[in-house]
Write a protein that holds these residues in place. Structure first.
Motif, PDB file in Angstrom:
ATOM      1  N   SER A  58       7.937  -5.163   0.900  1.00  8.49           N
ATOM      2  CA  SER A  58       7.247  -4.774   2.132  1.00  8.49           C
ATOM      3  C   SER A  58       8.091  -5.094   3.358  1.00  8.49           C
ATOM      4  CB  SER A  58       5.899  -5.488   2.222  1.00  8.49           C
ATOM      5  OG  SER A  58       5.087  -5.216   1.102  1.00  8.49           O
ATOM      6  N   VAL A 117       1.178  -1.575   2.555  1.00 12.81           N
ATOM      7  CA  VAL A 117       1.711  -1.530   1.193  1.00 12.81           C
ATOM      8  C   VAL A 117       0.654  -2.136   0.284  1.00 12.81           C
ATOM      9  CG1 VAL A 117       3.652  -2.129  -0.305  1.00 12.81           C
ATOM     10  CG2 VAL A 117       4.030  -1.864   2.168  1.00 12.81           C
ATOM     11  N   VAL A 247       2.525   3.056  -0.379  1.00 16.43           N
ATOM     12  CA  VAL A 247       2.946   2.763   0.988  1.00 16.43           C
ATOM     13  C   VAL A 247       2.491   3.937   1.850  1.00 16.43           C
ATOM     14  CG1 VAL A 247       4.882   2.216   2.508  1.00 16.43           C
ATOM     15  CG2 VAL A 247       5.028   1.666   0.058  1.00 16.43           C
ATOM     16  N   THR A 272      -0.153  -5.757   1.987  1.00 17.95           N
ATOM     17  CA  THR A 272       0.672  -6.270   3.072  1.00 17.95           C
ATOM     18  C   THR A 272       0.660  -5.235   4.192  1.00 17.95           C
ATOM     19  OG1 THR A 272       2.637  -5.339   2.014  1.00 17.95           O
ATOM     20  CG2 THR A 272       2.190  -7.683   1.640  1.00 17.95           C
TER      21      THR A 272
END
Length: 280
Positions: A58, A117, A247, A272
């Motif tokens: 990430s 992510v 993502v 994240t």
């Protein structure tokens, strides 16, 4: 060269045959980043990542943000925000029923997220899909007169308003949490800082009002734009498998979680959030 396949006509690309638990060289990552800028959402299936590997990958996209609801940062790394219905030793492992409205992650802060992510640690066999919508495609499809009307409007994003509406059964935000998330103003139409493409920047419930418009007119316009933005023509439904990692670009997408039988099935997702710039 990346091995890919499109996920829909307007948003999303699956990147195949890439094991993210292994180092990703600079050239490959540059191709991944370019694909994200062009397709807004990337899917990597069959991953087996530790928390550290998730965070390390990430960070290739930029510095990471820490969520204001610190009670759901329950892993060994504070960069990971846990979404889950699991309760351990009487305490929730993660935030449950989060994101069941159309939104862009952390649009309610001054410098919202570049991207998210999300890694599927444990998924139900049915339900709990996630819907994604391209705000580039939504903008492109608007009538010319609507584009002219909204091009320079600004809207107020309010985390406190969203939280109070969706979680009335939970303890209210603390003074510290409220101080960290004051209302902010962003453009209704934002420019992608890399590609220059325009996109809608709205959302359900998180956007409180449009500045400069009477309340009733602003609410009607927001409802119209949100309904347009999530049309099936601009959307992709993702059916999760364990080990999926997605993502997505929060600067030009919205997404929404969907319900599942949370009494019968466990769900554990690790997210994240990559820091971004102020929308313009």
């Amino acid at each position: 060269m990346l091995h890919t396949r499109p996920l829909s006509d307007v948003i999303g690309l699956e990147i195949r045959d890439l094991d993210l638990s292994k180092p990703v060289d600079d050239a490959t990552f540059a191709a991944i980043e370019d694909a994200l800028n062009r397709h807004s959402l990337l899917l990597f299936r069959g991953q087996t990542l530790t928390n550290h590997q998730h965070v390390e990958f990430s960070r290739r996209f930029g510095s990471l943000m820490t969520h204001v609801l610190k009670q759901y940062l329950t892993t060994d790394l504070p960069e990971i925000y846990v979404l889950s219905n699991v309760v351990e030793a009487g305490k929730p492992k993660g935030n449950h029923k989060e994101g069941w409205n159309w939104h862009s992650d952390l649009s309610y802060v001054e410098n919202p997220s570049l991207g998210s992510v999300l890694y599927a640690v444990e998924v139900p066999p049915v339900g709990a899909d996630t819907l994604f919508a391209s705000m580039h495609a939504a903008w492109d499809a608007l009538p010319t007169e609507t584009k002219a009307r909204i091009r320079h409007l600004k809207a107020v994003h309010s985390y406190a308003g969203y939280y109070d509406k969706y979680f009335p059964d939970r303890p209210p935000l603390t003074a510290e949490q409220k101080a960290a998330t004051p209302d902010v103003v962003h453009p209704v139409v934002r420019t992608h800082p890399v590609t220059g493409r325009l996109s809608l920047y709205v959302g359900q419930d998180i956007v409180k009002e449009i500045q400069g418009l009477p309340a009733e007119e602003g609410a009607a316009l927001l409802a119209e734009l949100n309904a347009h933005a999530i049309d099936d023509a601009f959307s992709y439904r993702h059916v999760w498998r364990q080990g999926d990692l997605i993502v997505w670009d929060n600067r030009c997408t919205m997404h929404k979680a969907t319900p599942y039988d949370d009494a019968a099935y466990r769900r554990v997702m690790h997210r994240t959030t990559v820091a971004g710039d102020r929308p313009f």
